[in-house]
Scaffold this active site. Structure first.
Site: not given
Ligand code: IPM
Ligand code: MG
Length: 366
Positions: A146, A195, A227, A251
Protein backbone atom coordinates in the site's frame (compact mmCIF):
# COMPACT_ATOMS: atom_id res chain seq x y z
CA UNK A 1 -15.73 12.57 31.61
CA UNK A 2 -15.57 14.61 28.40
CA UNK A 3 -14.28 13.17 25.14
CA UNK A 4 -13.70 14.89 21.80
CA UNK A 5 -14.62 12.73 18.85
CA UNK A 6 -13.76 13.54 15.25
CA UNK A 7 -16.56 12.41 12.96
CA UNK A 8 -15.97 11.42 9.34
CA UNK A 9 -19.36 10.68 7.80
CA UNK A 10 -17.94 10.21 4.33
CA UNK A 11 -19.87 8.98 1.31
CA UNK A 12 -22.63 6.55 0.36
CA UNK A 13 -24.30 5.04 3.43
CA UNK A 14 -21.62 6.64 5.66
CA UNK A 15 -23.72 9.61 6.86
CA UNK A 16 -26.77 7.46 7.76
CA UNK A 17 -24.88 4.83 9.71
CA UNK A 18 -22.78 7.41 11.57
CA UNK A 19 -25.96 9.23 12.64
CA UNK A 20 -27.12 6.05 14.38
CA UNK A 21 -23.76 5.50 16.09
CA UNK A 22 -23.83 9.07 17.42
CA UNK A 23 -27.37 8.56 18.72
CA UNK A 24 -26.15 5.47 20.57
CA UNK A 25 -23.08 7.27 21.96
CA UNK A 26 -25.29 10.08 23.24
CA UNK A 27 -27.57 7.55 24.95
CA UNK A 28 -24.52 5.95 26.59
CA UNK A 29 -23.25 9.39 27.63
CA UNK A 30 -26.57 10.19 29.25
CA UNK A 31 -26.80 6.90 31.08
CA UNK A 32 -23.19 6.77 32.33
CA UNK A 33 -22.55 10.49 32.78
CA UNK A 34 -20.11 11.30 29.97
CA UNK A 35 -20.04 14.12 27.49
CA UNK A 36 -19.13 13.42 23.89
CA UNK A 37 -18.30 16.43 21.71
CA UNK A 38 -18.23 15.92 17.96
CA UNK A 39 -16.16 17.68 15.31
CA UNK A 40 -17.18 17.00 11.72
CA UNK A 41 -14.25 16.16 9.43
CA UNK A 42 -14.45 15.90 5.64
CA UNK A 43 -12.81 12.96 3.90
CA UNK A 44 -13.36 11.02 0.69
CA UNK A 45 -15.67 11.96 -2.16
CA UNK A 46 -17.53 14.60 -0.17
CA UNK A 47 -14.20 16.29 0.55
CA UNK A 48 -13.24 16.13 -3.15
CA UNK A 49 -16.54 17.83 -4.01
CA UNK A 50 -16.05 20.54 -1.38
CA UNK A 51 -12.28 21.17 -1.59
CA UNK A 52 -10.84 19.30 -4.58
CA UNK A 53 -8.81 17.05 -2.23
CA UNK A 54 -9.84 13.74 -0.62
CA UNK A 55 -8.24 14.86 2.68
CA UNK A 56 -7.00 18.36 3.44
CA UNK A 57 -4.28 19.34 5.94
CA UNK A 58 -6.99 20.97 8.07
CA UNK A 59 -8.87 17.68 8.17
CA UNK A 60 -5.72 15.83 9.30
CA UNK A 61 -5.13 18.47 11.97
CA UNK A 62 -8.73 18.14 13.19
CA UNK A 63 -8.37 14.35 13.39
CA UNK A 64 -5.09 14.69 15.30
CA UNK A 65 -6.71 17.10 17.74
CA UNK A 66 -9.48 14.60 18.57
CA UNK A 67 -9.32 11.88 21.23
CA UNK A 68 -10.54 9.40 18.60
CA UNK A 69 -12.21 9.44 15.20
CA UNK A 70 -15.42 7.68 14.25
CA UNK A 71 -15.84 7.06 10.56
CA UNK A 72 -18.64 5.85 8.27
CA UNK A 73 -17.33 4.92 4.84
CA UNK A 74 -15.82 6.62 1.83
CA UNK A 75 -15.86 6.17 -1.93
CA UNK A 76 -18.43 5.61 -4.64
CA UNK A 77 -19.13 3.40 -7.60
CA UNK A 78 -15.71 2.91 -9.21
CA UNK A 79 -17.16 2.50 -12.72
CA UNK A 80 -19.63 5.38 -12.74
CA UNK A 81 -18.55 8.01 -10.20
CA UNK A 82 -16.56 11.00 -11.56
CA UNK A 83 -14.24 10.68 -8.53
CA UNK A 84 -12.63 7.70 -10.29
CA UNK A 85 -11.70 9.77 -13.34
CA UNK A 86 -9.25 11.69 -11.12
CA UNK A 87 -5.56 10.74 -10.75
CA UNK A 88 -5.08 7.93 -8.18
CA UNK A 89 -3.78 10.24 -5.44
CA UNK A 90 -6.86 12.48 -5.70
CA UNK A 91 -9.48 9.73 -5.34
CA UNK A 92 -11.54 9.08 -2.19
CA UNK A 93 -9.45 6.08 -1.00
CA UNK A 94 -6.26 8.16 -1.16
CA UNK A 95 -7.74 10.24 1.67
CA UNK A 96 -8.13 7.20 3.90
CA UNK A 97 -4.61 5.95 3.16
CA UNK A 98 -3.20 9.41 3.89
CA UNK A 99 -5.08 9.55 7.18
CA UNK A 100 -3.80 6.10 8.24
CA UNK A 101 -0.23 7.11 7.40
CA UNK A 102 -0.37 10.62 8.90
CA UNK A 103 -1.69 9.29 12.19
CA UNK A 104 0.62 6.23 12.14
CA UNK A 105 -2.35 3.87 12.52
CA UNK A 106 -0.33 0.71 11.97
CA UNK A 107 -2.52 -1.76 13.87
CA UNK A 108 -5.86 -2.65 12.32
CA UNK A 109 -8.14 -4.87 14.38
CA UNK A 110 -10.99 -6.57 12.56
CA UNK A 111 -13.06 -8.93 14.64
CA UNK A 112 -15.07 -11.58 12.77
CA UNK A 113 -17.65 -13.20 15.00
CA UNK A 114 -20.61 -15.42 14.23
CA UNK A 115 -23.70 -14.32 16.11
CA UNK A 116 -25.78 -17.25 17.27
CA UNK A 117 -28.90 -15.43 16.03
CA UNK A 118 -27.42 -14.92 12.56
CA UNK A 119 -26.32 -18.48 11.91
CA UNK A 120 -28.82 -18.65 9.07
CA UNK A 121 -27.00 -15.83 7.26
CA UNK A 122 -23.70 -17.73 7.35
CA UNK A 123 -23.01 -19.19 3.90
CA UNK A 124 -21.12 -22.19 5.32
CA UNK A 125 -22.60 -25.63 5.96
CA UNK A 126 -23.74 -26.39 9.48
CA UNK A 127 -21.08 -29.06 10.04
CA UNK A 128 -18.41 -26.49 9.12
CA UNK A 129 -19.89 -23.81 11.38
CA UNK A 130 -19.76 -26.23 14.33
CA UNK A 131 -19.81 -24.25 17.56
CA UNK A 132 -19.37 -21.01 15.63
CA UNK A 133 -16.25 -18.88 15.44
CA UNK A 134 -14.75 -15.79 16.91
CA UNK A 135 -11.52 -14.46 15.43
CA UNK A 136 -9.58 -11.23 15.39
CA UNK A 137 -7.72 -10.23 12.28
CA UNK A 138 -4.72 -8.09 13.15
CA UNK A 139 -3.72 -6.39 9.93
CA UNK A 140 -0.61 -4.26 9.51
CA UNK A 141 -1.93 -1.01 8.05
CA UNK A 142 0.83 1.45 7.18
CA UNK A 143 3.40 -0.61 5.27
CA UNK A 144 3.78 -3.15 2.50
CA UNK A 145 2.39 -2.79 -1.00
CA UNK A 146 0.00 0.00 0.00
CA UNK A 147 2.81 2.40 0.79
CA UNK A 148 5.75 1.16 -1.28
CA UNK A 149 7.14 3.01 -4.26
CA UNK A 150 5.05 2.66 -7.37
CA UNK A 151 5.29 3.77 -10.95
CA UNK A 152 3.91 3.23 -14.42
CA UNK A 153 6.50 3.94 -17.10
CA UNK A 154 7.09 3.23 -20.71
CA UNK A 155 9.98 0.82 -21.17
CA UNK A 156 11.04 -0.60 -24.53
CA UNK A 157 7.88 0.60 -26.18
CA UNK A 158 5.38 -0.75 -23.66
CA UNK A 159 3.93 0.37 -20.35
CA UNK A 160 5.38 -1.30 -17.26
CA UNK A 161 3.76 -0.89 -13.82
CA UNK A 162 5.58 -1.49 -10.53
CA UNK A 163 4.44 -1.72 -6.90
CA UNK A 164 6.96 -2.54 -4.19
CA UNK A 165 6.47 -4.51 -0.99
CA UNK A 166 8.77 -3.38 1.80
CA UNK A 167 8.77 -4.21 5.52
CA UNK A 168 11.32 -3.29 8.14
CA UNK A 169 12.01 -5.26 11.32
CA UNK A 170 10.56 -2.42 13.38
CA UNK A 171 7.31 -2.42 11.43
CA UNK A 172 6.93 -6.17 11.79
CA UNK A 173 7.89 -6.27 15.46
CA UNK A 174 5.41 -3.62 16.60
CA UNK A 175 2.43 -5.25 14.87
CA UNK A 176 3.48 -8.73 16.01
CA UNK A 177 3.61 -7.52 19.62
CA UNK A 178 0.10 -6.09 19.25
CA UNK A 179 -1.09 -9.42 17.86
CA UNK A 180 0.37 -11.41 20.75
CA UNK A 181 -0.92 -8.87 23.30
CA UNK A 182 -4.45 -9.26 21.95
CA UNK A 183 -4.09 -13.05 21.93
CA UNK A 184 -3.20 -12.95 25.65
CA UNK A 185 -6.62 -11.40 26.30
CA UNK A 186 -8.36 -13.98 24.12
CA UNK A 187 -7.78 -17.71 23.54
CA UNK A 188 -3.97 -17.35 23.37
CA UNK A 189 -3.45 -18.48 19.82
CA UNK A 190 -1.77 -16.58 16.98
CA UNK A 191 -1.76 -17.66 13.35
CA UNK A 192 0.81 -15.57 11.52
CA UNK A 193 0.00 -15.47 7.82
CA UNK A 194 2.59 -14.90 5.11
CA UNK A 195 3.88 -16.10 1.75
CA UNK A 196 7.32 -17.18 2.98
CA UNK A 197 7.67 -19.78 0.24
CA UNK A 198 8.00 -16.93 -2.26
CA UNK A 199 8.53 -13.48 -0.70
CA UNK A 200 11.56 -12.07 1.12
CA UNK A 201 9.33 -9.71 3.07
CA UNK A 202 7.42 -12.77 4.33
CA UNK A 203 10.62 -14.57 5.34
CA UNK A 204 11.62 -11.55 7.44
CA UNK A 205 8.05 -11.44 8.81
CA UNK A 206 8.37 -15.07 9.96
CA UNK A 207 11.77 -14.49 11.58
CA UNK A 208 10.58 -11.46 13.56
CA UNK A 209 7.31 -13.11 14.61
CA UNK A 210 9.35 -16.02 15.98
CA UNK A 211 11.49 -13.59 18.00
CA UNK A 212 8.44 -11.82 19.39
CA UNK A 213 6.78 -15.15 20.23
CA UNK A 214 9.63 -15.91 22.67
CA UNK A 215 8.25 -13.19 24.95
CA UNK A 216 4.83 -14.84 25.01
CA UNK A 217 5.41 -18.44 26.12
CA UNK A 218 1.71 -18.88 26.95
CA UNK A 219 0.61 -18.10 23.41
CA UNK A 220 0.47 -20.97 20.95
CA UNK A 221 1.52 -19.73 17.53
CA UNK A 222 1.78 -21.13 14.06
CA UNK A 223 2.72 -19.89 10.60
CA UNK A 224 0.33 -20.35 7.73
CA UNK A 225 0.75 -19.53 4.06
CA UNK A 226 -1.79 -17.00 2.84
CA UNK A 227 -3.29 -19.23 0.14
CA UNK A 228 -3.81 -21.99 2.69
CA UNK A 229 -5.34 -19.47 5.12
CA UNK A 230 -7.85 -18.36 2.50
CA UNK A 231 -8.88 -21.98 2.18
CA UNK A 232 -8.92 -22.73 5.92
CA UNK A 233 -11.23 -19.75 6.53
CA UNK A 234 -14.02 -21.51 4.63
CA UNK A 235 -13.03 -25.04 5.63
CA UNK A 236 -12.62 -24.66 9.37
CA UNK A 237 -12.99 -21.05 10.59
CA UNK A 238 -13.29 -22.22 14.21
CA UNK A 239 -9.54 -22.97 14.32
CA UNK A 240 -8.58 -19.26 14.34
CA UNK A 241 -8.17 -16.93 17.29
CA UNK A 242 -5.82 -14.10 16.21
CA UNK A 243 -4.74 -13.91 12.57
CA UNK A 244 -1.66 -11.72 12.31
CA UNK A 245 -0.76 -10.54 8.85
CA UNK A 246 0.61 -7.82 6.58
CA UNK A 247 -1.38 -5.08 4.89
CA UNK A 248 -2.47 -6.60 1.57
CA UNK A 249 -3.10 -10.12 2.87
CA UNK A 250 -5.08 -8.60 5.75
CA UNK A 251 -7.21 -6.59 3.34
CA UNK A 252 -8.22 -9.71 1.44
CA UNK A 253 -8.55 -12.14 4.35
CA UNK A 254 -10.61 -9.72 6.44
CA UNK A 255 -13.20 -9.39 3.68
CA UNK A 256 -13.32 -13.15 3.38
CA UNK A 257 -13.66 -13.62 7.15
CA UNK A 258 -16.44 -11.05 7.32
CA UNK A 259 -18.38 -12.68 4.51
CA UNK A 260 -18.15 -15.99 6.34
CA UNK A 261 -19.98 -14.41 9.30
CA UNK A 262 -22.93 -13.72 7.02
CA UNK A 263 -22.95 -9.96 6.92
CA UNK A 264 -20.25 -7.39 6.53
CA UNK A 265 -22.84 -4.98 7.98
CA UNK A 266 -22.17 -6.45 11.44
CA UNK A 267 -18.41 -6.06 11.70
CA UNK A 268 -16.55 -3.24 13.38
CA UNK A 269 -12.89 -2.28 13.16
CA UNK A 270 -10.28 -0.22 14.94
CA UNK A 271 -7.06 1.28 13.60
CA UNK A 272 -4.62 2.14 16.35
CA UNK A 273 -1.21 3.74 16.82
CA UNK A 274 1.13 3.83 19.83
CA UNK A 275 -1.13 6.17 21.78
CA UNK A 276 -4.73 5.84 22.95
CA UNK A 277 -5.91 7.45 19.71
CA UNK A 278 -7.81 5.31 17.25
CA UNK A 279 -9.85 5.48 14.04
CA UNK A 280 -13.01 3.40 14.26
CA UNK A 281 -15.01 2.33 11.25
CA UNK A 282 -17.29 -0.43 10.03
CA UNK A 283 -15.53 -3.08 7.94
CA UNK A 284 -17.99 -2.65 5.08
CA UNK A 285 -17.82 -0.12 2.29
CA UNK A 286 -19.93 2.85 1.26
CA UNK A 287 -22.56 0.72 -0.59
CA UNK A 288 -23.55 3.54 -3.00
CA UNK A 289 -26.36 1.38 -4.44
CA UNK A 290 -28.38 1.57 -1.21
CA UNK A 291 -27.27 5.01 0.00
CA UNK A 292 -30.04 7.33 1.18
CA UNK A 293 -32.67 4.57 1.23
CA UNK A 294 -32.63 4.17 5.01
CA UNK A 295 -32.06 0.43 4.80
CA UNK A 296 -28.32 0.16 5.57
CA UNK A 297 -27.32 -1.83 8.62
CA UNK A 298 -25.88 0.57 11.24
CA UNK A 299 -24.71 -2.19 13.62
CA UNK A 300 -21.08 -2.35 12.43
CA UNK A 301 -20.72 1.39 13.01
CA UNK A 302 -22.44 1.19 16.39
CA UNK A 303 -20.08 -1.66 17.37
CA UNK A 304 -17.15 0.42 16.11
CA UNK A 305 -18.26 3.16 18.51
CA UNK A 306 -18.21 0.50 21.25
CA UNK A 307 -14.64 -0.40 20.28
CA UNK A 308 -13.76 3.27 20.54
CA UNK A 309 -15.13 3.41 24.09
CA UNK A 310 -13.13 0.29 24.99
CA UNK A 311 -9.76 0.93 23.32
CA UNK A 312 -9.42 4.73 23.26
CA UNK A 313 -11.46 5.82 26.31
CA UNK A 314 -11.11 2.78 28.62
CA UNK A 315 -14.89 2.73 29.08
CA UNK A 316 -15.36 -1.05 29.21
CA UNK A 317 -18.72 -1.03 31.03
CA UNK A 318 -20.13 1.36 28.48
CA UNK A 319 -18.79 -0.71 25.56
CA UNK A 320 -20.31 -3.83 27.12
CA UNK A 321 -23.66 -2.03 27.35
CA UNK A 322 -23.66 -1.35 23.60
CA UNK A 323 -22.58 -4.87 22.70
CA UNK A 324 -25.25 -6.48 24.86
CA UNK A 325 -27.92 -4.13 23.51
CA UNK A 326 -27.00 -5.22 19.97
CA UNK A 327 -27.20 -8.90 20.95
CA UNK A 328 -30.55 -8.31 22.65
CA UNK A 329 -32.02 -6.61 19.58
CA UNK A 330 -31.00 -9.59 17.46
CA UNK A 331 -32.45 -11.96 20.06
CA UNK A 332 -35.69 -9.97 20.00
CA UNK A 333 -35.90 -10.69 16.29
CA UNK A 334 -35.10 -7.35 14.64
CA UNK A 335 -33.07 -7.39 11.44
CA UNK A 336 -32.01 -5.00 8.70
CA UNK A 337 -32.49 -6.30 5.18
CA UNK A 338 -28.91 -7.60 4.78
CA UNK A 339 -29.28 -10.03 7.70
CA UNK A 340 -32.91 -10.91 7.11
CA UNK A 341 -33.37 -14.69 6.85
CA UNK A 342 -36.15 -15.32 4.34
CA UNK A 343 -37.34 -18.55 5.95
CA UNK A 344 -37.72 -17.15 9.46
CA UNK A 345 -39.60 -14.15 8.08
CA UNK A 346 -42.17 -16.49 6.63
CA UNK A 347 -42.54 -18.10 10.03
CA UNK A 348 -43.07 -14.62 11.48
CA UNK A 349 -40.09 -14.91 13.82
CA UNK A 350 -38.23 -11.81 12.76
CA UNK A 351 -39.12 -8.25 11.83
CA UNK A 352 -37.35 -6.21 9.20
CA UNK A 353 -36.45 -2.66 10.21
CA UNK A 354 -34.62 0.28 8.63
CA UNK A 355 -31.44 2.09 9.66
CA UNK A 356 -33.03 4.60 12.06
CA UNK A 357 -35.35 2.08 13.70
CA UNK A 358 -32.41 -0.27 14.32
CA UNK A 359 -30.57 2.58 16.07
CA UNK A 360 -33.63 3.35 18.22
CA UNK A 361 -34.13 -0.32 19.15
CA UNK A 362 -30.51 -0.58 20.31
CA UNK A 363 -30.79 2.65 22.31
CA UNK A 364 -33.93 1.42 24.08
CA UNK A 365 -31.94 -1.60 25.32
CA UNK A 366 -29.01 0.40 26.75
C1 IPM B 1 -10.28 -1.55 3.68
C2 IPM B 1 -10.53 -0.98 2.32
C3 IPM B 1 -9.38 -0.04 1.98
C4 IPM B 1 -8.12 -0.85 1.98
C5 IPM B 1 -9.55 0.73 0.65
C6 IPM B 1 -10.84 1.54 0.65
C7 IPM B 1 -8.38 1.58 0.34
O1 IPM B 1 -10.68 -1.99 1.38
O2 IPM B 1 -10.23 -0.77 4.65
O3 IPM B 1 -10.14 -2.77 3.79
O4 IPM B 1 -7.80 -1.52 0.99
O5 IPM B 1 -7.42 -0.83 3.00
MG1 MG C 1 -10.67 -3.94 2.21
Amino acid sequence: MTFNIGVIRGDGIGPEIVTEAIKVLDAVGKKFGHEFNYTEILMGGCSIDATGEPLTDEAIAAAKASDAVLMGSIGGNTSTSPWYKLPADKRPEAGLLKLRKSLNLFANLRPAYLYEELKEACPLREDIIGDGFDMMIMRELTGGLYFGERSTKEENGQLVARDSLTYSETEIRRIAKRGFDIAMKRRKKVTSVDKANVLDSSRLWRKIVEEVALDYPEVKYEHMLVDNCAMQLVKDPGQFDVILTENMFGDILSDEASMVTGSIGMLSSASLNDTKFGLYEPSGGSAPDIAGKGIANPIATILSAAMMLRYSFDLDKEADAIESAVKQVLKDGYRTIDIMPQEAEKRGEVTQVGTGAMGDLIISRI
